[in-house]
Design a protein around this motif. Structure first.
Motif, PDB file in Angstrom:
ATOM      1  N   THR A   1     -33.433 -14.289  -1.372  1.00  0.00           N
ATOM      2  CA  THR A   1     -31.972 -14.348  -1.404  1.00  0.00           C
ATOM      3  C   THR A   1     -31.430 -14.054  -2.791  1.00  0.00           C
ATOM      4  O   THR A   1     -30.423 -13.346  -2.949  1.00  0.00           O
ATOM      5  CB  THR A   1     -31.499 -15.735  -0.927  1.00  0.00           C
ATOM      6  OG1 THR A   1     -32.028 -16.001   0.379  1.00  0.00           O
ATOM      7  CG2 THR A   1     -29.975 -15.793  -0.874  1.00  0.00           C
TER       8      THR A   1
ATOM      9  N   GLN B   1     -36.183 -10.062   1.910  1.00  0.00           N
ATOM     10  CA  GLN B   1     -34.973  -9.504   1.300  1.00  0.00           C
ATOM     11  C   GLN B   1     -34.483  -8.286   2.078  1.00  0.00           C
ATOM     12  O   GLN B   1     -33.283  -8.148   2.364  1.00  0.00           O
ATOM     13  CB  GLN B   1     -35.254  -9.104  -0.146  1.00  0.00           C
ATOM     14  CG  GLN B   1     -34.077  -8.392  -0.827  1.00  0.00           C
ATOM     15  CD  GLN B   1     -34.473  -7.718  -2.133  1.00  0.00           C
ATOM     16  OE1 GLN B   1     -35.596  -7.892  -2.610  1.00  0.00           O
ATOM     17  NE2 GLN B   1     -33.584  -6.937  -2.691  1.00  0.00           N
TER      18      GLN B   1
ATOM     19  N   GLN C   1     -32.937  -9.357   5.363  1.00  0.00           N
ATOM     20  CA  GLN C   1     -31.574  -9.825   5.153  1.00  0.00           C
ATOM     21  C   GLN C   1     -30.613  -8.648   4.981  1.00  0.00           C
ATOM     22  O   GLN C   1     -29.501  -8.654   5.509  1.00  0.00           O
ATOM     23  CB  GLN C   1     -31.521 -10.739   3.929  1.00  0.00           C
ATOM     24  CG  GLN C   1     -32.276 -12.044   4.100  1.00  0.00           C
ATOM     25  CD  GLN C   1     -32.364 -12.841   2.819  1.00  0.00           C
ATOM     26  OE1 GLN C   1     -32.302 -12.286   1.711  1.00  0.00           O
ATOM     27  NE2 GLN C   1     -32.527 -14.147   2.935  1.00  0.00           N
TER      28      GLN C   1
END
Length: 316
Positions: free
Chosen positions: A68, A162, A165
């Motif tokens: 994140t 990552q 996401q």
């Protein structure tokens, strides 16, 4: 007057003082015995495979937080900030639409070509970026690797999270595009969840393989864009493999290789899940078995391959 001389002790007869020292030395534990007694191990040594899995699970919060933080920092210097998470794949799709859809005419006979293209670009970008970032996961984080002790597989896996996401942000834009082009929501959209799960496992395994290779050969990261571009052109991102192969005199083995291409398999599954005009007849035979097989082969094989070199990362 006679002088009496004491007979010196025989070499075979140890003195009491020397005998005590030898006994003390014999009683002192060796370093190996001390390590075994107190549960000490060699720093940086490779743990067993089950222990390695446990270590990764114990650091799951670090892995997700690291992913994140990387995603947030990726566009922190840009004025539009996180908007680029959606704009970047959309701009790529627009370029491919202009070149391949209009100039080369690949949109002919492909219903819902814009959703077809955008889905392919988004899903392919997920795999592409996972491989690219995985290749530099160890070689680009040597300071972290040498400073802290943690399972090194955390790095390539966090980079894959990552990219997942990033894909989820892009999927929000994809849903809007589907609705704007008249593709209605359907229960089949739920199939995107297992499709993305299998693709994530495949990407993570491939990223682990490339991380080990890239840790020893940093120049590999310079070669990867060319290899990935070639892989993209054979994965049906901008064109339909099924329609391009139909009616052409192409060897059967080439057709099978194109249809079994893992990137093409995951792209086709996502198109089948989201676009109602992309029907089951356009999928390769046993597509879900292919998707699960590629995920199992790359995920498990890549994890074991990376773990075998655990103690070498960051050295030399």
């Amino acid at each position: 007057m006679s002088q009496v001389l004491d007979t010196p002790p025989s070499p075979a007869e140890p003195s009491p003082q020397g005998s005590g020292a030898a006994t003390a030395r014999a009683a002192a534990p060796t370093p190996a015995e001390l390590a075994a007694r107190y549960g000490l191990t060699v720093s940086g040594s490779r743990p067993s495979l089950p222990a390695y899995v446990v270590q990764l699970w114990q650091r799951r919060h670090f892995i997700t937080a690291f992913a994140t933080a990387k995603l947030t920092a990726q566009y922190s210097q840009a004025k539009l900030g996180q908007v680029w998470q959606i704009m970047t794949p959309l701009l790529n799709a627009a370029v491919y639409y202009l070149i391949f859809g209009i100039l080369l005419g690949t949109k002919r006979n492909v219903p819902d070509f814009v959703p077809f293209l955008v889905t392919g670009v988004f899903v392919w970008t997920f795999t592409q970026q996972s491989v690219q970032t995985g290749t530099r996961a160890i070689s680009g984080s040597l300071g972290l690797v040498r400073a802290l002790h943690f399972p090194r597989a955390s790095l390539p896996i966090s980079y894959c999270i990552q990219q997942l996401q990033q894909l989820l942000f892009s999927m929000c834009a994809l849903v809007v595009i589907l609705l704007c082009f008249g593709v209605p929501p359907a229960p089949s959209w739920l199939l995107a969840i297992p499709a993305l799960t299998l693709q994530f496992v495949f990407n993570a395994g491939l990223s682990l393989i490339m991380a080990r290779l890239g840790s020893k050969t940093p120049d590999l990261s310079q070669l990867m864009p060319f290899l990935l571009r070639t892989w993209m052109y054979t994965s049906g991102v901008m064109w339909s493999i099924d329609r391009m192969l139909s009616g052409r005199d192409i060897p059967q083995i080439v057709k099978l290789l194109l249809q079994a291409n893992p990137a093409a398999v995951y792209i086709d599954l996502m198109r089948f899940s989201l676009i109602d005009s992309f029907h089951a007849g356009q999928l390769p035979p046993h597509v879900w078995a292919l998707a699960a097989g590629w995920a199992l082969l790359a995920g498990v094989g890549g994890f074991i391959y990376f773990w075998q070199a655990e103690e070498t990362y960051g050295r030399g």
